[in-house]
Design a protein around this motif. Structure first.
Motif, PDB file in Angstrom:
ATOM      1  N   THR A  67      56.272  -9.537  56.288  1.00 28.99           N
ATOM      2  CA  THR A  67      57.248 -10.021  55.300  1.00 28.99           C
ATOM      3  C   THR A  67      58.468  -9.114  55.198  1.00 28.99           C
ATOM      4  OG1 THR A  67      56.405  -8.799  53.381  1.00 28.99           O
ATOM      5  CG2 THR A  67      55.316 -10.887  53.913  1.00 28.99           C
ATOM      6  N   GLU A  68      58.401  -7.938  55.842  1.00 29.18           N
ATOM      7  CA  GLU A  68      59.499  -6.974  55.695  1.00 29.18           C
ATOM      8  C   GLU A  68      60.118  -6.574  57.033  1.00 29.18           C
ATOM      9  OE1 GLU A  68      57.044  -4.109  53.510  1.00 29.18           O
ATOM     10  OE2 GLU A  68      58.178  -4.550  51.692  1.00 29.18           O
ATOM     11  N   ASN A 101      60.113 -16.489  53.392  1.00 29.72           N
ATOM     12  CA  ASN A 101      60.044 -16.566  51.928  1.00 29.72           C
ATOM     13  C   ASN A 101      58.589 -16.809  51.529  1.00 29.72           C
ATOM     14  OD1 ASN A 101      59.544 -19.451  52.035  1.00 29.72           O
ATOM     15  ND2 ASN A 101      61.717 -19.654  52.496  1.00 29.72           N
ATOM     16  N   SER A 102      58.332 -16.818  50.230  1.00 27.00           N
ATOM     17  CA  SER A 102      56.933 -16.866  49.787  1.00 27.00           C
ATOM     18  C   SER A 102      56.264 -18.189  50.157  1.00 27.00           C
ATOM     19  CB  SER A 102      56.849 -16.625  48.277  1.00 27.00           C
ATOM     20  OG  SER A 102      57.573 -17.602  47.573  1.00 27.00           O
ATOM     21  N   GLN A 105      55.280 -17.944  53.703  1.00 20.83           N
ATOM     22  CA  GLN A 105      54.097 -17.061  53.775  1.00 20.83           C
ATOM     23  C   GLN A 105      52.822 -17.896  53.573  1.00 20.83           C
ATOM     24  OE1 GLN A 105      54.563 -13.429  51.504  1.00 20.83           O
ATOM     25  NE2 GLN A 105      52.385 -13.260  51.111  1.00 20.83           N
ATOM     26  N   LEU A 132      57.850 -10.892  49.095  1.00 15.51           N
ATOM     27  CA  LEU A 132      58.628 -12.141  49.041  1.00 15.51           C
ATOM     28  C   LEU A 132      58.466 -12.845  47.698  1.00 15.51           C
ATOM     29  CD1 LEU A 132      57.903 -13.347  52.677  1.00 15.51           C
ATOM     30  CD2 LEU A 132      60.022 -12.309  51.807  1.00 15.51           C
ATOM     31  N   TYR A 133      57.297 -12.739  47.092  1.00 18.20           N
ATOM     32  CA  TYR A 133      57.102 -13.319  45.755  1.00 18.20           C
ATOM     33  C   TYR A 133      58.023 -12.649  44.744  1.00 18.20           C
ATOM     34  CZ  TYR A 133      53.009 -15.976  47.231  1.00 18.20           C
ATOM     35  OH  TYR A 133      52.182 -16.875  47.838  1.00 18.20           O
ATOM     36  N   ILE A 135      60.897 -11.431  45.390  1.00 20.13           N
ATOM     37  CA  ILE A 135      62.283 -11.855  45.630  1.00 20.13           C
ATOM     38  C   ILE A 135      62.482 -13.284  45.117  1.00 20.13           C
ATOM     39  CG2 ILE A 135      63.944 -12.463  47.446  1.00 20.13           C
ATOM     40  CD1 ILE A 135      62.654 -10.147  49.125  1.00 20.13           C
ATOM     41  N   ASP A 136      61.481 -14.140  45.366  1.00 18.75           N
ATOM     42  CA  ASP A 136      61.629 -15.571  45.050  1.00 18.75           C
ATOM     43  C   ASP A 136      61.465 -15.887  43.570  1.00 18.75           C
ATOM     44  OD1 ASP A 136      61.979 -15.902  47.711  1.00 18.75           O
ATOM     45  OD2 ASP A 136      60.023 -16.801  48.118  1.00 18.75           O
TER      46      ASP A 136
END
Ligand code: ATP
Ligand code: MG
Length: 242
Positions: A67-68, A101-102, A105, A132-133, A135-136
């Motif tokens: 995710t990164e 994004n989540s 994922q 990502l969670y 961020i979203d």
């Protein structure tokens, strides 16, 4: 639970506090501040998972959700050399997916199930679970929705671990201001993000922190069958070591 196995971390001390390593059919979490070795451990586990079980491995392949953007095939090569595995094969045995994004994922997990049904996979890495969670879903107003989506994702991980005899391993971040939530913080004030939903999903939780010099410290926070031990480890070219 005859076919269960434990996956070595690369550090004997660390394995000792885990009764041999991270358990299959189970979810394990490491969390801690930046540069304490979460991603390096994930790389190490991804190579070790390919070793025979007698050598602390899982004798299988690996799926990695990144995710990164921190997965490094070059690191796999270096770690494979330490464990005397063909570096090219080591990378071929790892399916790596980059989540944008989540929601993505979550959908990647469904796509990966097609691979898991082959029975060849022994490790699923998510590095990191919450990035990502976070961020979203921003702010208090979106927290309930975030936790609900996250709960659905973690349920899927649970089923995968059980059904396919896989070690599910994710990394997690710590809250930047532990003081704000001191009630729930560990003894040293560091608290993983994701609240009760993640706390409930992780069968084994290990807190990582920096120690003296190059030393790092792993401390079990929660485990069904290990005492709350502490182990020191270092990060080397060949991955996590004593
Ligand atoms: P973050 O929270 O930022 O994701 P992290 O816990 O995932 O951090 P890692 O990236 O696993 O941290 O660890 C970074 C550390 O690993 C650095 O201190 C770096 O010096 C060390 N490291 C990275 N590659 C090597 C290598 N080839 N040899 C030795 N040490 C390395
Ligand atoms: Mg990392």
């Amino acid at each position: 639970r005859k076919s269960c196995f434990r996956l070595s971390t690369g550090s004997k001390q660390w394995d000792a506090i885990l009764n041999g390593g991270f358990e299959s059919r189970s979810i394990s979490e490491v969390y801690g501040e930046f540069r304490c070795g979460k991603t390096q451990l994930a790389h190490t586990l991804s190579v070790v998972a390919q070793l025979p079980r007698e050598e602390g491995g899982g004798g299988g392949k690996v799926a990695w959700i990144d995710t990164e953007g921190t997965f490094r095939p070059e690191r796999i090569v270096q770690i494979a050399e330490r464990f005397k595995i063909d570096p090219e094969v080591a990378n071929e045995n790892i399916i790596q997916c980059r989540a944008g994004n989540s929601e993505h994922q979550g959908s990647l997990i469904l796509e990966l199930s097609q691979y898991f049904v082959t029975g060849e996979y022994r490790l699923l890495v998510i590095d990191s679970l919450m990035a990502l969670y976070r961020i979203d879903f921003i702010g208090r107003g979106e927290l309930a929705e975030r936790q609900q989506k996250l709960g659905g994702f973690l349920d899927k991980l649970h089923k995968i671990a059980e059904e396919f005899n896989i070690v599910v391993f994710y990394t997690n971040q710590v809250q930047s201001d532990p003081g704000a939530n001191a009630l729930f913080a560990g003894a040293d004030g560091r608290k993983p993000v994701g609240g009760h939903v993640v706390a409930h999903a992780s069968t084994t939780r290990v807190l990582l922190r920096k120690g003296r010099g190059e030393e790092r410290v792993a401390k079990i926070q929660d485990s069904p069958d290990c005492p709350e031990g502490e182990a020191t480890y270092i990060i080397t070219t060949g991955g996590i070591n004593d």
